[in-house]
Design a protein around this motif. Sequence first.
Motif, PDB file in Angstrom:
ATOM      1  N   MET A 161      23.233  32.180  34.392  1.00 20.12           N
ATOM      2  CA  MET A 161      23.501  32.220  35.833  1.00 20.12           C
ATOM      3  C   MET A 161      24.390  31.064  36.263  1.00 20.12           C
ATOM      4  O   MET A 161      25.325  31.241  37.057  1.00 20.12           O
ATOM      5  N   LEU A 162      24.141  29.865  35.731  1.00 22.58           N
ATOM      6  CA  LEU A 162      24.982  28.719  36.063  1.00 22.58           C
ATOM      7  C   LEU A 162      26.393  28.906  35.508  1.00 22.58           C
ATOM      8  O   LEU A 162      27.384  28.537  36.164  1.00 22.58           O
ATOM      9  N   ALA A 163      26.495  29.467  34.301  1.00 22.70           N
ATOM     10  CA  ALA A 163      27.815  29.719  33.708  1.00 22.70           C
ATOM     11  C   ALA A 163      28.610  30.704  34.562  1.00 22.70           C
ATOM     12  O   ALA A 163      29.812  30.504  34.792  1.00 22.70           O
ATOM     13  N   LEU A 164      27.940  31.752  35.040  1.00 26.44           N
ATOM     14  CA  LEU A 164      28.626  32.724  35.886  1.00 26.44           C
ATOM     15  C   LEU A 164      29.063  32.081  37.200  1.00 26.44           C
ATOM     16  O   LEU A 164      30.195  32.294  37.663  1.00 26.44           O
ATOM     17  N   TYR A 165      28.172  31.310  37.805  1.00 31.99           N
ATOM     18  CA  TYR A 165      28.506  30.666  39.080  1.00 31.99           C
ATOM     19  C   TYR A 165      29.696  29.719  38.901  1.00 31.99           C
ATOM     20  O   TYR A 165      30.629  29.718  39.715  1.00 31.99           O
ATOM     21  N   PHE A 166      29.682  28.930  37.830  1.00 29.21           N
ATOM     22  CA  PHE A 166      30.793  28.020  37.569  1.00 29.21           C
ATOM     23  C   PHE A 166      32.079  28.808  37.333  1.00 29.21           C
ATOM     24  O   PHE A 166      33.155  28.443  37.828  1.00 29.21           O
ATOM     25  N   PHE A 167      31.989  29.896  36.575  1.00 28.40           N
ATOM     26  CA  PHE A 167      33.170  30.717  36.273  1.00 28.40           C
ATOM     27  C   PHE A 167      33.784  31.285  37.544  1.00 28.40           C
ATOM     28  O   PHE A 167      35.013  31.254  37.720  1.00 28.40           O
ATOM     29  N   VAL A 168      32.948  31.802  38.441  1.00 27.59           N
ATOM     30  CA  VAL A 168      33.458  32.424  39.670  1.00 27.59           C
ATOM     31  C   VAL A 168      33.990  31.387  40.649  1.00 27.59           C
ATOM     32  O   VAL A 168      34.980  31.622  41.340  1.00 27.59           O
ATOM     33  N   GLN A 169      33.349  30.224  40.694  1.00 29.23           N
ATOM     34  CA  GLN A 169      33.701  29.224  41.708  1.00 29.23           C
ATOM     35  C   GLN A 169      34.773  28.232  41.262  1.00 29.23           C
ATOM     36  O   GLN A 169      35.480  27.686  42.109  1.00 29.23           O
ATOM     37  N   THR A 171      37.120  28.534  38.351  1.00 27.30           N
ATOM     38  CA  THR A 171      38.224  28.934  37.482  1.00 27.30           C
ATOM     39  C   THR A 171      39.231  29.783  38.256  1.00 27.30           C
ATOM     40  O   THR A 171      38.927  30.343  39.315  1.00 27.30           O
ATOM     41  N   ALA A 172      40.429  29.890  37.688  1.00 24.26           N
ATOM     42  CA  ALA A 172      41.475  30.681  38.338  1.00 24.26           C
ATOM     43  C   ALA A 172      41.099  32.163  38.378  1.00 24.26           C
ATOM     44  O   ALA A 172      41.351  32.859  39.376  1.00 24.26           O
ATOM     45  N   ILE A 173      40.499  32.650  37.298  1.00 18.81           N
ATOM     46  CA  ILE A 173      40.073  34.052  37.276  1.00 18.81           C
ATOM     47  C   ILE A 173      38.967  34.266  38.302  1.00 18.81           C
ATOM     48  O   ILE A 173      38.938  35.297  39.001  1.00 18.81           O
ATOM     49  N   GLY A 174      38.062  33.305  38.413  1.00 21.14           N
ATOM     50  CA  GLY A 174      37.011  33.398  39.417  1.00 21.14           C
ATOM     51  C   GLY A 174      37.585  33.429  40.818  1.00 21.14           C
ATOM     52  O   GLY A 174      37.090  34.161  41.700  1.00 21.14           O
ATOM     53  N   MET A 175      38.642  32.652  41.045  1.00 24.48           N
ATOM     54  CA  MET A 175      39.299  32.678  42.351  1.00 24.48           C
ATOM     55  C   MET A 175      39.895  34.063  42.624  1.00 24.48           C
ATOM     56  O   MET A 175      39.844  34.563  43.751  1.00 24.48           O
ATOM     57  N   ALA A 176      40.444  34.678  41.574  1.00 24.51           N
ATOM     58  CA  ALA A 176      40.998  36.026  41.730  1.00 24.51           C
ATOM     59  C   ALA A 176      39.896  37.033  42.048  1.00 24.51           C
ATOM     60  O   ALA A 176      40.088  37.950  42.857  1.00 24.51           O
ATOM     61  N   ILE A 177      38.725  36.864  41.424  1.00 23.62           N
ATOM     62  CA  ILE A 177      37.590  37.743  41.729  1.00 23.62           C
ATOM     63  C   ILE A 177      37.174  37.585  43.176  1.00 23.62           C
ATOM     64  O   ILE A 177      36.957  38.575  43.895  1.00 23.62           O
ATOM     65  N   ARG A 178      37.082  36.349  43.659  1.00 19.85           N
ATOM     66  CA  ARG A 178      36.684  36.116  45.049  1.00 19.85           C
ATOM     67  C   ARG A 178      37.734  36.648  46.022  1.00 19.85           C
ATOM     68  O   ARG A 178      37.393  37.199  47.068  1.00 19.85           O
ATOM     69  N   ALA A 179      39.005  36.496  45.664  1.00 18.38           N
ATOM     70  CA  ALA A 179      40.065  37.017  46.531  1.00 18.38           C
ATOM     71  C   ALA A 179      40.011  38.541  46.604  1.00 18.38           C
ATOM     72  O   ALA A 179      40.177  39.129  47.678  1.00 18.38           O
ATOM     73  N   THR A 180      39.753  39.166  45.472  1.00 17.48           N
ATOM     74  CA  THR A 180      39.651  40.628  45.448  1.00 17.48           C
ATOM     75  C   THR A 180      38.459  41.101  46.262  1.00 17.48           C
ATOM     76  O   THR A 180      38.525  42.123  46.951  1.00 17.48           O
ATOM     77  N   ALA A 181      37.365  40.357  46.210  1.00 15.76           N
ATOM     78  CA  ALA A 181      36.181  40.720  46.975  1.00 15.76           C
ATOM     79  C   ALA A 181      36.418  40.607  48.471  1.00 15.76           C
ATOM     80  O   ALA A 181      35.823  41.339  49.266  1.00 15.76           O
ATOM     81  N   ILE A 182      37.317  39.696  48.879  1.00 21.28           N
ATOM     82  CA  ILE A 182      37.593  39.524  50.309  1.00 21.28           C
ATOM     83  C   ILE A 182      38.521  40.606  50.817  1.00 21.28           C
ATOM     84  O   ILE A 182      38.259  41.239  51.852  1.00 21.28           O
ATOM     85  N   ASP A 183      39.621  40.856  50.108  1.00 24.22           N
ATOM     86  CA  ASP A 183      40.588  41.845  50.585  1.00 24.22           C
ATOM     87  C   ASP A 183      41.436  42.324  49.416  1.00 24.22           C
ATOM     88  O   ASP A 183      42.170  41.539  48.816  1.00 24.22           O
ATOM     89  N   HIS A 184      41.343  43.583  49.089  1.00 24.33           N
ATOM     90  CA  HIS A 184      42.081  44.136  47.957  1.00 24.33           C
ATOM     91  C   HIS A 184      43.584  44.108  48.177  1.00 24.33           C
ATOM     92  O   HIS A 184      44.351  43.747  47.281  1.00 24.33           O
ATOM     93  N   ASP A 185      44.018  44.520  49.354  1.00 22.95           N
ATOM     94  CA  ASP A 185      45.456  44.623  49.609  1.00 22.95           C
ATOM     95  C   ASP A 185      46.128  43.256  49.557  1.00 22.95           C
ATOM     96  O   ASP A 185      47.192  43.097  48.948  1.00 22.95           O
ATOM     97  N   THR A 186      45.517  42.261  50.182  1.00 25.41           N
ATOM     98  CA  THR A 186      46.083  40.916  50.150  1.00 25.41           C
ATOM     99  C   THR A 186      46.088  40.358  48.734  1.00 25.41           C
ATOM    100  O   THR A 186      47.056  39.717  48.307  1.00 25.41           O
ATOM    101  N   ALA A 187      45.010  40.601  47.987  1.00 23.13           N
ATOM    102  CA  ALA A 187      44.947  40.132  46.603  1.00 23.13           C
ATOM    103  C   ALA A 187      46.053  40.770  45.778  1.00 23.13           C
ATOM    104  O   ALA A 187      46.694  40.106  44.949  1.00 23.13           O
TER     105      ALA A 187
END
Length: 301
Positions: A161-169, A171-187
């Motif tokens: 769980m900590l590894a996943l949280y660190f990965f999402v928060q 890393t660059a790929i985690g930033m892309a995941i968060r951006a996609t979760a906010i708005d697909h078109d903008t991402a």
Amino acid sequence: MGIFTEQLINGLTLGSIYALIALGYTMVYGIMRLINFAHGELFMLGAYVGFTLLMSQFATGAGPGLLLLAVVVLAAMIAVALVGVTVERVAYRPLRHSHRLTAVVSALGASILLQNAAMLLWGKRYQAYPVEFVPAGRFELLGVHFTAMQLIILATALFLMLALYFFVQRTAIGMAIRATAIDHDTARLMGIDINQIIRLVFVIGPALGAAAGVMIGLYYRQIHYTMGWAYGLKAFTAAIMGGIGNIPGAMVGGLLLGVLEMLGAGYVSSAWKDAFVFIILIGLLILRPHGLLGERVAEKV
């Protein structure tokens, strides 16, 4: 007080497994606004893959050992991640622009297919994890009893769980995941490959579910091809409790659900523990409809 503490440890052990499964639900919903009803069966496949590896020549004569268990868990995670990617490619991607109900029906169909495939491969009977691979040992601290397996499950789940949280928060790929979760078109306009992110989510979620499946097999020592539905339902409940689409919420919801279930079994009745949990869930959703930490959703593709 000793009974309460022991039930609390039991609840945290079970809840950490719920949390790992719930993360798969919440990540898919956060990105696609889709409930992956096949996720419980992916968890079940993880349990069977772990069972098969421990019963194979690969593990014969090895005996209990943390390294062996780590290899089994990792192999199950990889195998089920491949199945998860296949399910996304075959059952979900062709219907991504269809009506949401169509995707739900496809998810249920994938769930039934995986469950029946497991029945054909491993049979209808319960399968028992080999006892010799389950770490033995009971410990006592300040009058509280716990087992080596509980410590291993809690430590492994916390690490994942900590590894996943660190990965999402972080890393660059985690930033892309968060951006996609906010708005697909903008991402997409920012150059993010939406298909790649969705594929990655269907790797991470099933892999975590597979790890939980192996741990359930080692903890309770019995698995069945129908177990995915029961654990999947509870993990989905945990995701709702924490706030669907919210990764920390899924972790908190899973742990809370496990603790409530064990306390209900210990102080109310083991026969009513599930009803006890869902009564609390109903009350919680009346007071906080979006869960404890709030709901996070994405725009549908």
